[in-house]
Write a protein that holds these residues in place. Structure first.
Motif, PDB file in Angstrom:
ATOM      1  N   SER A 197      64.440  41.967  13.620  1.00 20.55           N
ATOM      2  CA  SER A 197      65.245  40.951  12.949  1.00 20.55           C
ATOM      3  C   SER A 197      66.562  40.792  13.694  1.00 20.55           C
ATOM      4  N   ILE A 198      67.076  39.577  13.685  1.00 23.64           N
ATOM      5  CA  ILE A 198      68.352  39.246  14.304  1.00 23.64           C
ATOM      6  C   ILE A 198      69.254  38.716  13.191  1.00 23.64           C
ATOM      7  N   TYR A 199      70.324  39.442  12.891  1.00 24.70           N
ATOM      8  CA  TYR A 199      71.179  39.099  11.756  1.00 24.70           C
ATOM      9  C   TYR A 199      70.362  38.897  10.483  1.00 24.70           C
ATOM     10  N   GLY A 200      69.350  39.736  10.289  1.00 30.81           N
ATOM     11  CA  GLY A 200      68.541  39.682   9.083  1.00 30.81           C
ATOM     12  C   GLY A 200      67.464  38.616   9.078  1.00 30.81           C
ATOM     13  N   LEU A 201      67.341  37.861  10.160  1.00 35.18           N
ATOM     14  CA  LEU A 201      66.354  36.788  10.254  1.00 35.18           C
ATOM     15  C   LEU A 201      65.312  37.132  11.310  1.00 35.18           C
ATOM     16  N   THR A 202      64.200  36.423  11.293  1.00 37.82           N
ATOM     17  CA  THR A 202      63.262  36.558  12.395  1.00 37.82           C
ATOM     18  C   THR A 202      63.930  36.015  13.659  1.00 37.82           C
ATOM     19  N   PRO A 203      63.491  36.473  14.834  1.00 34.47           N
ATOM     20  CA  PRO A 203      64.119  35.952  16.061  1.00 34.47           C
ATOM     21  C   PRO A 203      64.110  34.434  16.150  1.00 34.47           C
ATOM     22  N   ARG A 204      62.993  33.812  15.825  1.00 31.00           N
ATOM     23  CA  ARG A 204      62.923  32.348  15.931  1.00 31.00           C
ATOM     24  C   ARG A 204      63.869  31.660  14.942  1.00 31.00           C
ATOM     25  N   ALA A 205      63.995  32.223  13.729  1.00 27.98           N
ATOM     26  CA  ALA A 205      64.911  31.634  12.754  1.00 27.98           C
ATOM     27  C   ALA A 205      66.360  31.797  13.206  1.00 27.98           C
ATOM     28  N   ALA A 206      66.676  32.956  13.787  1.00 34.76           N
ATOM     29  CA  ALA A 206      68.032  33.189  14.288  1.00 34.76           C
ATOM     30  C   ALA A 206      68.361  32.232  15.431  1.00 34.76           C
ATOM     31  N   VAL A 207      67.394  32.009  16.302  1.00 36.66           N
ATOM     32  CA  VAL A 207      67.580  31.064  17.404  1.00 36.66           C
ATOM     33  C   VAL A 207      67.800  29.658  16.858  1.00 36.66           C
ATOM     34  N   MET A 247      61.616  15.328  40.585  1.00 36.67           N
ATOM     35  CA  MET A 247      62.692  16.088  39.933  1.00 36.67           C
ATOM     36  C   MET A 247      62.097  17.300  39.239  1.00 36.67           C
ATOM     37  N   ASN A 248      62.767  18.471  39.382  1.00 37.06           N
ATOM     38  CA  ASN A 248      62.270  19.684  38.753  1.00 37.06           C
ATOM     39  C   ASN A 248      62.440  19.619  37.245  1.00 37.06           C
ATOM     40  N   ALA A 249      61.623  20.338  36.554  1.00 38.92           N
ATOM     41  CA  ALA A 249      61.690  20.346  35.098  1.00 38.92           C
ATOM     42  C   ALA A 249      62.805  21.258  34.618  1.00 38.92           C
ATOM     43  N   VAL A 250      63.500  20.846  33.553  1.00 34.04           N
ATOM     44  CA  VAL A 250      64.506  21.700  32.936  1.00 34.04           C
ATOM     45  C   VAL A 250      63.799  22.746  32.098  1.00 34.04           C
ATOM     46  N   PRO A 251      64.212  24.035  32.199  1.00 31.09           N
ATOM     47  CA  PRO A 251      63.592  25.055  31.368  1.00 31.09           C
ATOM     48  C   PRO A 251      63.914  24.796  29.911  1.00 31.09           C
ATOM     49  N   ALA A 252      63.011  25.159  29.035  1.00 29.01           N
ATOM     50  CA  ALA A 252      63.272  24.992  27.612  1.00 29.01           C
ATOM     51  C   ALA A 252      64.359  25.965  27.192  1.00 29.01           C
ATOM     52  N   PRO A 253      65.586  25.481  26.885  1.00 28.46           N
ATOM     53  CA  PRO A 253      66.659  26.395  26.547  1.00 28.46           C
ATOM     54  C   PRO A 253      66.495  26.937  25.146  1.00 28.46           C
ATOM     55  N   VAL A 254      67.187  28.031  24.867  1.00 29.80           N
ATOM     56  CA  VAL A 254      67.188  28.576  23.518  1.00 29.80           C
ATOM     57  C   VAL A 254      67.942  27.602  22.639  1.00 29.80           C
ATOM     58  N   PRO A 255      67.303  27.058  21.576  1.00 33.01           N
ATOM     59  CA  PRO A 255      67.987  26.087  20.733  1.00 33.01           C
ATOM     60  C   PRO A 255      69.166  26.739  20.025  1.00 33.01           C
ATOM     61  N   LEU A 256      70.333  26.125  20.103  1.00 33.73           N
ATOM     62  CA  LEU A 256      71.523  26.669  19.490  1.00 33.73           C
ATOM     63  C   LEU A 256      72.216  25.566  18.709  1.00 33.73           C
ATOM     64  N   ALA A 257      72.957  25.937  17.689  1.00 28.12           N
ATOM     65  CA  ALA A 257      73.663  24.936  16.915  1.00 28.12           C
ATOM     66  C   ALA A 257      74.957  25.525  16.386  1.00 28.12           C
ATOM     67  N   HIS A 258      76.074  24.814  16.579  1.00 25.85           N
ATOM     68  CA  HIS A 258      77.366  25.298  16.115  1.00 25.85           C
ATOM     69  C   HIS A 258      78.314  24.120  16.077  1.00 25.85           C
ATOM     70  N   PRO A 259      79.172  24.013  15.063  1.00 30.64           N
ATOM     71  CA  PRO A 259      80.096  22.885  15.005  1.00 30.64           C
ATOM     72  C   PRO A 259      80.989  22.834  16.235  1.00 30.64           C
ATOM     73  N   VAL A 260      81.317  21.623  16.674  1.00 29.10           N
ATOM     74  CA  VAL A 260      82.192  21.446  17.819  1.00 29.10           C
ATOM     75  C   VAL A 260      83.580  21.961  17.459  1.00 29.10           C
ATOM     76  N   THR A 261      84.178  22.774  18.345  1.00 32.97           N
ATOM     77  CA  THR A 261      85.517  23.303  18.112  1.00 32.97           C
ATOM     78  C   THR A 261      86.324  23.150  19.375  1.00 32.97           C
ATOM     79  N   THR A 262      87.614  23.351  19.251  1.00 34.71           N
ATOM     80  CA  THR A 262      88.482  23.342  20.416  1.00 34.71           C
ATOM     81  C   THR A 262      89.218  24.662  20.470  1.00 34.71           C
ATOM     82  N   GLY A 263      89.880  24.924  21.604  1.00 38.08           N
ATOM     83  CA  GLY A 263      90.598  26.178  21.751  1.00 38.08           C
ATOM     84  C   GLY A 263      89.639  27.322  21.971  1.00 38.08           C
TER      85      GLY A 263
END
Length: 334
Positions: free
Chosen positions: A89-99, A1-17
């Motif tokens: 900076s991304i939204y005033g943060l370092t790129p890694r912190a923003a990610v 099985m091929n390896a999954v690429p390391a995705p950009v870590p993201l976090a956001h509350p689950v929403t609908t609509g």
């Protein structure tokens, strides 16, 4: 099985609509603020002092010839590579912190995907890596691939796989979406539908930064174009402003008797070409040439054509290093 690429870590509350993209409360903070970025690989300086500021909600295209530094710049914005000098900076943060805070999503032009499982399973697996994500079916819908959710990735076309990467990037509904050649492998209809989806996201306040070789995409969909050559920004403005920098126009007319030397001697005339019963004149002052043709010749069917984005691209990037990169052309930003 091929390896999954390391995705950009993201976090956001689950929403609908229709959710609102993840952005900081402080609207005065730029989505992207890069200053004096440089990055070298051995003796090759891929990025040579790039300054780039992008405000929330902008759709910005990064254009340039092969080797101009576009992908390296995107890597720096995503924190995938560290600059040798300068800051970003991304939204005033370092790129890694923003990610890490789920402010950034990315669709890269390459990257391995699991090929022996279904499209839905790949998105589910990616979602399982994060704390909070959008519903899987929602991102499949927004990426336009819910109809093929049960298809094995190996059976998907290149364009469909790009849409899968898009769905994975949307899982956290990030405020900034970075796209590197996102429509590679898509047919005309697929590209159009993809950009319709991107435009809809931008209308909700998402910031879009994309690099592309398709100039017509930048012309049609970008609010602003940043033109890069030899690792430097050589022009920055709207598509109309970029086109205006290649100020010459082409005048075509049907004419039987024309004094080519006289036309060539007119101020601002770059070239005069005879094609059968037609004459083509490239000039900075198209009105003066048209007036001359109307009053001094038997010209008919006079047509004046403004230069395209491709013309401006060629004129501004040049063929030799340093031809235009030493003097960036910047239009005032609102």
């Amino acid at each position: 099985m091929n390896a999954v690429p390391a995705p950009v870590p993201l976090a956001h509350p689950v929403t609908t609509g229709t959710p609102t993209p993840t952005v900081p409360a402080d609207r005065t903070v730029s989505a992207v603020d890069a200053r004096g970025l440089t990055r070298s690989f051995g003796k090759v300086r891929a990025v040579d002092g790039i300054d780039l500021r992008i405000e929330p909600g902008e759709v910005v295209a990064v254009l340039g010839p092969n080797g101009a530094g576009k992908t390296t710049t995107i890597d720096l914005l995503l924190g995938l590579s560290a600059p040798d000098a300068g800051t970003v900076s991304i939204y005033g943060l370092t790129p890694r912190a923003a990610v890490a805070r789920g402010l950034v999503g990315a669709v890269m032009q390459t990257g391995g995907l699991l090929t022996d499982v279904t499209v839905r399973d790949v998105v589910r697996l990616t979602a399982s890596l994060f704390a909070d994500v959008q519903p899987v079916d929602d991102v499949l819908d927004r990426a336009g691939i819910r109809a093929i959710a049960d298809r094995r990735v190996a059976k998907c076309s290149g364009g469909e796989q790009q849409r899968l990467r898009f769905a994975m990037a949307l899982l956290s509904d990030p405020g900034l979406l970075v796209l590197d050649e996102p429509t590679t492998g898509m047919d005309v209809t697929g590209r159009r539908d993809f950009w319709d989806a991107i435009r809809a996201d931008a209308a909700r306040g998402r910031t879009i930064v994309f690099a592309t070789h398709y100039l017509e995409e930048a012309d049609a969909f970008a609010d602003r174009i940043v033109l890069v050559s030899h690792g430097r920004v050589v022009a920055d403005g709207t598509a109309a402003e970029i086109k205006a920098l290649a100020s010459d126009r082409t005048i075509r007319a049907t004419v039987r008797d024309v004094d080519q030397p006289a036309l060539s001697a007119m101020p601002g005339v770059r070239s005069v070409t005879r094609q059968g019963e037609s004459v083509l004149v490239v000039a900075a002052d198209s009105d003066a040439v048209a007036r001359h043709l109307l009053t001094r010749t038997d010209a008919t069917d006079i047509e004046i054509v403004s230069h395209s984005l491709e013309d401006a691209f060629v004129a501004l990037t040049g063929d030799a290093p340093g031809e235009t990169a030493d003097t960036p052309v910047r239009m005032p930003q609102p």
